[in-house]
Scaffold this motif. Structure first.
Motif, PDB file in Angstrom:
ATOM      1  N   GLN A 120       0.825  -1.211   0.000  1.00 31.97           N
ATOM      2  CA  GLN A 120       0.000   0.000   0.000  1.00 31.97           C
ATOM      3  C   GLN A 120       0.860   1.261   0.000  1.00 31.97           C
ATOM      4  OE1 GLN A 120      -2.698  -0.232   3.292  1.00 31.97           O
ATOM      5  NE2 GLN A 120      -3.669  -2.093   2.563  1.00 31.97           N
ATOM      6  N   ASP A 121       0.201   2.375  -0.251  1.00 28.41           N
ATOM      7  CA  ASP A 121       0.911   3.642  -0.190  1.00 28.41           C
ATOM      8  C   ASP A 121       0.954   4.121   1.263  1.00 28.41           C
ATOM      9  OD1 ASP A 121      -1.697   5.886  -0.302  1.00 28.41           O
ATOM     10  OD2 ASP A 121      -2.010   3.815  -0.928  1.00 28.41           O
ATOM     11  N   PRO A 122       1.920   4.953   1.595  1.00 30.12           N
ATOM     12  CA  PRO A 122       1.984   5.500   2.956  1.00 30.12           C
ATOM     13  C   PRO A 122       0.733   6.334   3.256  1.00 30.12           C
ATOM     14  CG  PRO A 122       4.058   5.851   1.786  1.00 30.12           C
ATOM     15  CD  PRO A 122       3.055   5.391   0.770  1.00 30.12           C
ATOM     16  N   GLN A 123       0.119   6.043   4.385  1.00 29.72           N
ATOM     17  CA  GLN A 123      -1.080   6.758   4.815  1.00 29.72           C
ATOM     18  C   GLN A 123      -0.723   7.709   5.950  1.00 29.72           C
ATOM     19  OE1 GLN A 123      -4.389   6.492   3.634  1.00 29.72           O
ATOM     20  NE2 GLN A 123      -3.440   5.384   1.932  1.00 29.72           N
ATOM     21  N   PHE A 124      -1.133   8.951   5.796  1.00 28.00           N
ATOM     22  CA  PHE A 124      -0.824   9.963   6.796  1.00 28.00           C
ATOM     23  C   PHE A 124      -1.593   9.699   8.087  1.00 28.00           C
ATOM     24  CE2 PHE A 124       0.254  13.951   8.570  1.00 28.00           C
ATOM     25  CZ  PHE A 124      -0.902  14.520   9.087  1.00 28.00           C
ATOM     26  N   LEU A 125      -0.871   9.756   9.197  1.00 25.50           N
ATOM     27  CA  LEU A 125      -1.511   9.566  10.503  1.00 25.50           C
ATOM     28  C   LEU A 125      -1.691  10.896  11.223  1.00 25.50           C
ATOM     29  CD1 LEU A 125       0.340   6.390  11.864  1.00 25.50           C
ATOM     30  CD2 LEU A 125      -1.952   6.531  10.889  1.00 25.50           C
ATOM     31  N   ILE A 126      -0.582  11.610  11.437  1.00 25.54           N
ATOM     32  CA  ILE A 126      -0.636  12.820  12.252  1.00 25.54           C
ATOM     33  C   ILE A 126       0.645  13.615  12.056  1.00 25.54           C
ATOM     34  CG2 ILE A 126       0.412  11.796  14.325  1.00 25.54           C
ATOM     35  CD1 ILE A 126      -1.822  13.249  15.950  1.00 25.54           C
ATOM     36  N   SER A 127       0.563  14.916  12.295  1.00 25.59           N
ATOM     37  CA  SER A 127       1.771  15.749  12.201  1.00 25.59           C
ATOM     38  C   SER A 127       1.787  16.757  13.342  1.00 25.59           C
ATOM     39  CB  SER A 127       1.834  16.474  10.855  1.00 25.59           C
ATOM     40  OG  SER A 127       0.739  17.349  10.685  1.00 25.59           O
ATOM     41  N   PHE A 128       2.996  17.214  13.637  1.00 25.12           N
ATOM     42  CA  PHE A 128       3.207  18.199  14.693  1.00 25.12           C
ATOM     43  C   PHE A 128       4.119  19.296  14.177  1.00 25.12           C
ATOM     44  CE2 PHE A 128       1.319  16.034  18.270  1.00 25.12           C
ATOM     45  CZ  PHE A 128       1.319  14.715  17.855  1.00 25.12           C
ATOM     46  N   TYR A 129       3.774  20.507  14.533  1.00 28.32           N
ATOM     47  CA  TYR A 129       4.594  21.660  14.203  1.00 28.32           C
ATOM     48  C   TYR A 129       4.849  22.433  15.482  1.00 28.32           C
ATOM     49  CZ  TYR A 129       5.727  26.367  12.584  1.00 28.32           C
ATOM     50  OH  TYR A 129       6.318  27.589  12.404  1.00 28.32           O
ATOM     51  N   GLU A 130       6.100  22.626  15.804  1.00 25.84           N
ATOM     52  CA  GLU A 130       6.460  23.334  17.034  1.00 25.84           C
ATOM     53  C   GLU A 130       5.720  22.757  18.253  1.00 25.84           C
ATOM     54  OE1 GLU A 130       8.611  25.360  18.144  1.00 25.84           O
ATOM     55  OE2 GLU A 130       9.624  25.896  16.277  1.00 25.84           O
ATOM     56  N   LYS A 131       5.723  21.447  18.322  1.00 25.79           N
ATOM     57  CA  LYS A 131       5.189  20.691  19.473  1.00 25.79           C
ATOM     58  C   LYS A 131       3.668  20.701  19.597  1.00 25.79           C
ATOM     59  CE  LYS A 131       8.402  23.091  21.044  1.00 25.79           C
ATOM     60  NZ  LYS A 131       9.234  24.015  21.858  1.00 25.79           N
ATOM     61  N   MET A 132       2.998  21.275  18.596  1.00 21.49           N
ATOM     62  CA  MET A 132       1.546  21.265  18.597  1.00 21.49           C
ATOM     63  C   MET A 132       1.050  20.415  17.433  1.00 21.49           C
ATOM     64  SD  MET A 132       0.573  23.322  21.094  1.00 21.49           S
ATOM     65  CE  MET A 132      -1.061  23.919  20.665  1.00 21.49           C
ATOM     66  N   GLN A 133      -0.020  19.672  17.661  1.00 18.80           N
ATOM     67  CA  GLN A 133      -0.591  18.892  16.568  1.00 18.80           C
ATOM     68  C   GLN A 133      -1.057  19.848  15.477  1.00 18.80           C
ATOM     69  OE1 GLN A 133      -3.554  15.766  17.558  1.00 18.80           O
ATOM     70  NE2 GLN A 133      -4.760  16.605  15.884  1.00 18.80           N
ATOM     71  N   SER A 134      -0.659  19.559  14.233  1.00 18.79           N
ATOM     72  CA  SER A 134      -1.005  20.485  13.162  1.00 18.79           C
ATOM     73  C   SER A 134      -1.975  19.903  12.156  1.00 18.79           C
ATOM     74  CB  SER A 134       0.249  20.963  12.433  1.00 18.79           C
ATOM     75  OG  SER A 134       0.987  19.863  11.958  1.00 18.79           O
ATOM     76  N   ASP A 135      -1.945  18.597  11.941  1.00 19.62           N
ATOM     77  CA  ASP A 135      -2.858  17.959  11.003  1.00 19.62           C
ATOM     78  C   ASP A 135      -3.080  16.526  11.468  1.00 19.62           C
ATOM     79  OD1 ASP A 135      -3.017  18.054   7.310  1.00 19.62           O
ATOM     80  OD2 ASP A 135      -4.530  17.632   8.842  1.00 19.62           O
ATOM     81  N   LYS A 136      -4.238  16.015  11.168  1.00 18.86           N
ATOM     82  CA  LYS A 136      -4.587  14.677  11.617  1.00 18.86           C
ATOM     83  C   LYS A 136      -5.218  13.920  10.478  1.00 18.86           C
ATOM     84  CE  LYS A 136      -6.793  12.495  15.625  1.00 18.86           C
ATOM     85  NZ  LYS A 136      -7.583  12.741  16.851  1.00 18.86           N
ATOM     86  N   GLY A 137      -4.766  12.679  10.309  1.00 17.83           N
ATOM     87  CA  GLY A 137      -5.307  11.860   9.236  1.00 17.83           C
ATOM     88  C   GLY A 137      -6.056  10.678   9.797  1.00 17.83           C
ATOM     89  N   SER A 138      -5.836   9.513   9.205  1.00 16.74           N
ATOM     90  CA  SER A 138      -6.582   8.326   9.585  1.00 16.74           C
ATOM     91  C   SER A 138      -5.936   7.602  10.756  1.00 16.74           C
ATOM     92  CB  SER A 138      -6.698   7.388   8.381  1.00 16.74           C
ATOM     93  OG  SER A 138      -5.411   7.184   7.799  1.00 16.74           O
ATOM     94  N   ILE A 139      -5.757   8.306  11.836  1.00 14.53           N
ATOM     95  CA  ILE A 139      -5.138   7.707  13.016  1.00 14.53           C
ATOM     96  C   ILE A 139      -6.216   7.165  13.942  1.00 14.53           C
ATOM     97  CG2 ILE A 139      -4.981   9.981  14.151  1.00 14.53           C
ATOM     98  CD1 ILE A 139      -2.411   8.944  15.528  1.00 14.53           C
ATOM     99  N   PRO A 140      -6.131   5.874  14.297  1.00 16.12           N
ATOM    100  CA  PRO A 140      -7.160   5.295  15.183  1.00 16.12           C
ATOM    101  C   PRO A 140      -7.129   5.966  16.561  1.00 16.12           C
ATOM    102  CG  PRO A 140      -5.786   3.582  14.181  1.00 16.12           C
ATOM    103  CD  PRO A 140      -5.120   4.884  13.891  1.00 16.12           C
TER     104      PRO A 140
END
Lengths: 115, 115
Positions: A41-61
């Motif tokens: 499969q292709d890489p699926q985005f879970l979550i990201s952080f910018y400067e210690k704060m959550q910045s984007d959220k994907g298909s994370i259980p």
């Protein structure tokens, strides 16, 4: 040049156990991303952080959580593991101050096997 | 919903010839596109990128073409070398990558460059 470091490289857990994956970004990188890649499969985005704060959220259980610490490293915590969580987990980092479109740099991943 | 698609799972090319890898996307909000190369047991490595204000970007043997009206981009590698054999992922983002904005990956194309 220093790269993104992920640990461990391999992890074997049983169903319903917990796992913690660690990511150490490239020095001076302030943004961290987590991706999950299942077999074929292709890489699926879970979550990201910018400067210690959550910045984007994907298909994370909901069973998964993550955070970025003051030294910019990040940890992905996975609880109540299921067989379907077996995958390659990539961490990536970038420096938002480089330019608005500097690319993500990936680590070599953690291969999680749930038995 | 696969927003970034690479319809050819594999491609075989002779050394010295041109490799053309294709990518289609459905989200018209994507405006930044990247190509990554991935070897087994390693993380994706950034190759080249293009923003939606351009239709071509060239870096050495690698050229990316973007056709916004067709929602299509392609990566040309010329001349192809055996070391180019890897899985190539197309990726896209809405807006720039500042602040942890995510990348959406395609399904990948396995390129094999034969002697």
């Amino acid at each position: 040049a220093a790269g993104v470091i992920q640990s461990p490289r391999h992890l074997i857990k049983e169903k319903r156990e917990t796992a913690t994956l660690k990511c150490y970004p490239i020095p001076r990188h302030d943004t961290v991303y987590w991706y999950q890649q299942g077999p074929g499969q292709d890489p699926q985005f879970l979550i990201s952080f910018y400067e210690k704060m959550q910045s984007d959220k994907g298909s994370i259980p909901d069973r998964f959580s993550a955070q970025q610490f003051s030294d910019y490293h990040s940890e992905l915590n996975m609880s109540s593991l299921e067989l379907g969580d077996s995958a390659l987990y990539f961490c990536a980092s970038r420096n938002a101050r480089d330019s608005t479109n500097s690319p993500l740099h990936f680590g070599n991943g953690t291969r999680l096997t749930v038995t | 919903d696969q927003q970034v698609k690479q319809n050819s799972p594999s491609l075989s090319v002779q050394e010295g010839r041109i490799s053309i890898l294709n990518c289609d996307y459905t989200n018209s909000m994507f405006d930044y596109f990247l190509w990554y190369k991935k070897y087994p047991a390693e993380g994706p490595t950034f190759l080249i990128s293009i923003s939606s204000i351009k239709d071509k970007n060239e870096d050495g043997r690698f050229t990316v073409f973007l056709n916004k009206s067709a929602k299509h981009l392609s990566l040309h590698i010329v001349p192809s070398q055996p070391g180019d054999s890897a899985v190539y992922f197309c990726a896209a983002s809405v807006g720039n990558l500042g602040g942890g904005n995510k990348l959406t990956f395609g399904t990948g194309t396995q390129l094999k460059v034969e002697l």
